[in-house]
Design a protein around this motif. Sequence first.
Motif, PDB file in Angstrom:
ATOM      1  N   GLU A  88      73.075  84.094 -24.199  1.00  0.00           N
ATOM      2  CA  GLU A  88      74.429  84.790 -24.797  1.00  0.00           C
ATOM      3  C   GLU A  88      75.202  85.401 -23.526  1.00  0.00           C
ATOM      4  N   ARG A  89      74.763  85.837 -22.594  1.00  0.00           N
ATOM      5  CA  ARG A  89      75.512  86.254 -21.746  1.00  0.00           C
ATOM      6  C   ARG A  89      76.324  85.351 -20.985  1.00  0.00           C
ATOM      7  N   LEU A  90      75.748  84.237 -20.687  1.00  0.00           N
ATOM      8  CA  LEU A  90      76.297  83.197 -19.853  1.00  0.00           C
ATOM      9  C   LEU A  90      77.483  82.596 -21.162  1.00  0.00           C
ATOM     10  N   ALA A  91      77.053  82.503 -22.344  1.00  0.00           N
ATOM     11  CA  ALA A  91      78.200  81.883 -23.329  1.00  0.00           C
ATOM     12  C   ALA A  91      79.251  82.796 -23.397  1.00  0.00           C
ATOM     13  N   SER A  92      79.229  84.178 -22.859  1.00  0.00           N
ATOM     14  CA  SER A  92      80.206  85.083 -22.951  1.00  0.00           C
ATOM     15  C   SER A  92      81.425  84.846 -21.982  1.00  0.00           C
ATOM     16  N   HIS A  93      81.163  84.074 -20.895  1.00  0.00           N
ATOM     17  CA  HIS A  93      81.761  83.842 -19.706  1.00  0.00           C
ATOM     18  C   HIS A  93      83.103  83.112 -20.219  1.00  0.00           C
ATOM     19  N   ARG A  94      84.398  83.442 -19.645  1.00  0.00           N
ATOM     20  CA  ARG A  94      85.539  82.903 -19.946  1.00  0.00           C
ATOM     21  C   ARG A  94      85.436  81.391 -20.115  1.00  0.00           C
ATOM     22  N   ASN A  95      84.823  80.692 -19.024  1.00  0.00           N
ATOM     23  CA  ASN A  95      84.946  79.294 -18.956  1.00  0.00           C
ATOM     24  C   ASN A  95      83.677  78.501 -19.386  1.00  0.00           C
ATOM     25  N   ALA A  96      82.744  79.265 -20.356  1.00  0.00           N
ATOM     26  CA  ALA A  96      81.351  78.525 -20.475  1.00  0.00           C
ATOM     27  C   ALA A  96      81.751  77.367 -21.171  1.00  0.00           C
ATOM     28  N   LYS A  97      82.523  77.411 -22.163  1.00  0.00           N
ATOM     29  CA  LYS A  97      82.797  76.165 -22.979  1.00  0.00           C
ATOM     30  C   LYS A  97      83.364  74.874 -22.130  1.00  0.00           C
ATOM     31  N   THR A  98      83.777  75.071 -21.350  1.00  0.00           N
ATOM     32  CA  THR A  98      84.783  73.890 -20.282  1.00  0.00           C
ATOM     33  C   THR A  98      83.826  73.672 -19.078  1.00  0.00           C
ATOM     34  N   HIS A  99      83.085  74.734 -18.498  1.00  0.00           N
ATOM     35  CA  HIS A  99      82.867  74.486 -17.391  1.00  0.00           C
ATOM     36  C   HIS A  99      81.238  74.813 -16.946  1.00  0.00           C
ATOM     37  N   TYR A 100      80.623  75.053 -18.214  1.00  0.00           N
ATOM     38  CA  TYR A 100      79.172  75.456 -18.013  1.00  0.00           C
ATOM     39  C   TYR A 100      78.186  74.416 -18.717  1.00  0.00           C
ATOM     40  N   ALA A 101      77.070  74.102 -18.104  1.00  0.00           N
ATOM     41  CA  ALA A 101      75.882  73.389 -18.565  1.00  0.00           C
ATOM     42  C   ALA A 101      74.593  74.145 -18.672  1.00  0.00           C
ATOM     43  N   ILE A 102      74.099  73.998 -19.725  1.00  0.00           N
ATOM     44  CA  ILE A 102      72.543  74.834 -20.021  1.00  0.00           C
ATOM     45  C   ILE A 102      71.362  73.917 -20.030  1.00  0.00           C
ATOM     46  N   ILE A 103      70.546  73.890 -18.878  1.00  0.00           N
ATOM     47  CA  ILE A 103      69.647  73.176 -18.725  1.00  0.00           C
ATOM     48  C   ILE A 103      68.243  73.676 -19.396  1.00  0.00           C
ATOM     49  N   MET A 104      67.702  73.599 -20.482  1.00  0.00           N
ATOM     50  CA  MET A 104      66.627  74.449 -20.913  1.00  0.00           C
ATOM     51  C   MET A 104      65.483  73.656 -20.199  1.00  0.00           C
ATOM     52  N   ALA A 105      64.841  74.110 -19.395  1.00  0.00           N
ATOM     53  CA  ALA A 105      63.703  73.373 -18.471  1.00  0.00           C
ATOM     54  C   ALA A 105      62.419  74.181 -19.525  1.00  0.00           C
ATOM     55  N   MET A 106      61.930  73.470 -20.418  1.00  0.00           N
ATOM     56  CA  MET A 106      60.927  73.835 -21.262  1.00  0.00           C
ATOM     57  C   MET A 106      59.695  72.837 -20.689  1.00  0.00           C
ATOM     58  N   GLU A 107      58.216  73.613 -21.132  1.00  0.00           N
ATOM     59  CA  GLU A 107      57.067  72.682 -21.179  1.00  0.00           C
ATOM     60  C   GLU A 107      56.650  72.289 -22.377  1.00  0.00           C
ATOM     61  N   GLN A 108      56.131  70.923 -22.384  1.00  0.00           N
ATOM     62  CA  GLN A 108      55.367  70.338 -23.219  1.00  0.00           C
ATOM     63  C   GLN A 108      54.221  71.028 -23.734  1.00  0.00           C
ATOM     64  N   SER A 109      53.571  71.698 -22.819  1.00  0.00           N
ATOM     65  CA  SER A 109      52.381  72.429 -23.441  1.00  0.00           C
ATOM     66  C   SER A 109      52.541  73.668 -24.107  1.00  0.00           C
ATOM     67  N   GLU A 110      53.658  74.418 -24.478  1.00  0.00           N
ATOM     68  CA  GLU A 110      54.120  75.067 -25.001  1.00  0.00           C
ATOM     69  C   GLU A 110      54.171  74.529 -26.742  1.00  0.00           C
ATOM     70  N   SER A 111      53.478  75.145 -27.562  1.00  0.00           N
ATOM     71  CA  SER A 111      53.491  74.565 -28.891  1.00  0.00           C
ATOM     72  C   SER A 111      55.006  74.691 -29.572  1.00  0.00           C
ATOM     73  N   GLU A 112      55.390  73.656 -30.094  1.00  0.00           N
ATOM     74  CA  GLU A 112      56.691  73.538 -30.744  1.00  0.00           C
ATOM     75  C   GLU A 112      57.760  73.592 -29.677  1.00  0.00           C
ATOM     76  N   TRP A 113      57.472  73.106 -28.616  1.00  0.00           N
ATOM     77  CA  TRP A 113      58.647  73.458 -27.633  1.00  0.00           C
ATOM     78  C   TRP A 113      59.926  72.715 -28.051  1.00  0.00           C
ATOM     79  N   ASP A 114      59.815  71.672 -28.448  1.00  0.00           N
ATOM     80  CA  ASP A 114      61.131  70.719 -28.715  1.00  0.00           C
ATOM     81  C   ASP A 114      61.733  71.557 -29.888  1.00  0.00           C
ATOM     82  N   ILE A 115      61.159  72.067 -31.000  1.00  0.00           N
ATOM     83  CA  ILE A 115      61.741  72.507 -32.125  1.00  0.00           C
ATOM     84  C   ILE A 115      62.459  74.077 -31.774  1.00  0.00           C
ATOM     85  N   LYS A 116      61.808  74.546 -30.883  1.00  0.00           N
ATOM     86  CA  LYS A 116      62.309  75.824 -30.251  1.00  0.00           C
ATOM     87  C   LYS A 116      63.691  75.536 -29.427  1.00  0.00           C
ATOM     88  N   GLY A 117      63.480  74.448 -28.710  1.00  0.00           N
ATOM     89  CA  GLY A 117      64.733  74.268 -27.777  1.00  0.00           C
ATOM     90  C   GLY A 117      66.005  73.472 -28.785  1.00  0.00           C
TER      91      GLY A 117
END
Length: 614
Positions: free
Chosen positions: A158-187
Motif C-alpha cells: 500500500e505504501r508503494l501504491a500510494s506513490h504518484r507514479n505507481a500506476k504507470t512506472h511500478y511493478a510488484i514482484i511477489m517472490a513467494m515460496e511454494q512450501s507455504e500453504s496456499e501461497w498461490d491463493i494468497k498471491g
Amino acid sequence: MSAMSRLYSPSEWVAPLVPLLSLLVLPLGPLLFPKSYLFLLFTYFTVFLYTQVNHVCKFYMTSCKIRATIKKWNRRLRSKSMDLAQPQPQHPSASSNRQASPSLTRERNNNSAANDDNDTQVLDDAERLEFYEDPAYIHAFIIPNYCEPEGLLKETIERLASHRNAKTHYAIIMAMEQSESEWDIKGQRLASFFDDRFAHFIVTGHPSNIPGESRGKGSNVAYGARHGCAELLYRGVDRRRVILTVTDADAAIPELYVRELEDALHHAEDPHYLLLAPPIFFSRNCYQVPAAVRVTDITWSAMVMSNLSNSRGLSFPCSTYSLSMMLAERVDYWDTDADAVGEDMHMWLKCFFKTNGQVRTAPIYVPINLTNVQTEGYLSNVNARYVQAKRHYNGVADVAYTLKNAFTRHRGAPKCSLLDDASSGLALAASSSSVSWLDKATVCFLILEAHMIPATSGWLMFAAVPLMQFLLFPPFSGLALVDPAQNPILTSDFYAQLWNMVKIITVLLPFPLFGTLAVYEQLHRSIDRDFLLKSKNESRQWRHLLDYATLPVAAWLFMTLPSTLACVKRLSQVEQQYIVSEKLFKDTTEMDHDDDIGQHNELNQEKINVMVAA
C-alpha cells in the motif's frame, strides 16, 4: 559443496580459525608468550580504536546527508503547500495538466461524489504534495516473503501504491515460496486487492526442491527476479529501463527513495554499473520490543549508515537495495547455494567481481523504516532476535568467497557500457581487465572487519586485559602461574609502558561508541519529527537513554556469540537451517478502506498545516 571439499581451500579456514585462535590466546598468551601477546593486544586495540573513530566520523557524515536530504524534501513540500494554498486563476489548461492535492482542497462536507473520488485517488500523506517529472525507469520491487502476515504485506505494498507514479512506472514482484500453504491463493488475493494500482503485478512461486539450492532470501529473490524479469520482457518492457529493488516484507519505502534513486541514476556515468543502497532505520515498533533488542538494531542501523560513507563507492547494502536488470543479467542474477545466505552483501560482491571492479555503490540518503523482531513475551522476543542474529552472521561465508575471488584473475566485462550489446542486454567478456589491488585490499578489509571483528572483539575487549592482569598479577601468591622473574612487565620498563598503553587504550575503546550513540539520538529524533511526521511524544525520550545499559549483554548475546558460532560452524557439514524472523502484526484490513484513508488524510492534513505554519 560439502564441508570436506570446501575445506581444501585455504580461504575457508580464515573464518573458523580467527575466533578459535582469539579464544585460545586469551589464557595461553600471557603464560606462553607474554611479550608477543602484548604486541598483539596493542596492535589489535589500536587498529580497532582507529576503525571505530573512523566509523563515528563516517556515521556523522551520513547523518548530515540524511538530514540534508529530508530538509530539501520538506522545503519542497512547504513550497508546494503554499503554492497550492494560494487562490489560483481558473484556467482549464492548467487544471488539466496538474494533479490536485486532496489534502489541501478536500471539502469536509463532501458536497459531491467527484470530490470523494479525487480524495481516494491520491496519496494519503505529505509525500502527495511533491510534484516532479515522471520517472525515466520502470521500478520493479521484489518482495521476498514466506508465511508473512497478509496484512503486513498489504501495508508494505500500500505504501508503494500510494506513490504518484505507481500506476504507470511500478511493478510488484511477489517472490513467494511454494512450501507455504496456499501461497498461490494468497498471491492472487494480493494481486486482486491491488488491481490497476500498479503497471504490473507479478506473483512467482519458488519451488522448494531445486537441486543445489539452499532455502533463504537469496534463493527466493533469485527465482522471483528471473521469472519476474522474464514476465516483464514478455509484456514488452525494455530491459534497459528496469530497475530492480529488493526489499523486505516489512520495509516502508517512501516516494523520496525513488526520487533520489532516479536522480542518482540520471547523474551516473553508467547507471548499469551502480548498486544503490539506502540506510535502514527502526522506528515502526521499536517501543514494543525489549531494550536489548532495540539497542541491537540501533547499533546495526548505525553500522549500516557508517558503511555508506565510503569515498570509493565500496560499501555494502543491507536489506533494501536497487540495481538495474542489465546488471542482474550480466552477473546471472543472485546465487542460490548455502554460501550466499547473506544475499545483500553477497550480491554486491558478486557484481563487483563479475564486472572486474566496475560496480560501485551509490548511497541513497533516504532511511527505510523497518520492523524490529517482535514476539509475544520478553524472553521469547530476546530469543527471536538471537535467532535472527545467527542467520545474519551465517553470511560469514562471504569471507572465503571474497578472499578466493580477490586472488583469482577474472575475465569480465570491458570498460564500457552494458548498453553496447542492446540486442541481448549483456556485455560480452571481451577483455581481461582486472580489479585494482587497492580495491581488492579495501574489499577484503571491509569483509574481514564486518565478520571477524564481531567474532573477536567481544572476547578480547571484555576478557583480554582482566585475564592477563589475573594471570600475571594474581591476588594471592599461591595462584601465581608465572615466575616474577619471567614476567616482562616486571623486568622491562619497555613492556611495562606497553602494558600501561594497552590498558589506556582499552579505557578509550567505548568512547567512539558513545559518540555514535550521541549522533544516532539526534538523527532518530530528526527523522521521526521531520520525515515521519511523528510528534515529540512518539519519538525517543530522554528516558530511553537507559536502553544503553543493556549494551554489554546485547553485544555479547547478539553479536559475539552468534558470530563466533557462525564462524566455527563453517567446519561442519550440516547446512544451517533458515528461520524467518517473527514479527507481530495487528491486522486492520477488516476496517473500511475508504474511511481509513479519509481519517489518515485528515490527520496528515493537520500535520501539513503545522509544517506550513512553521
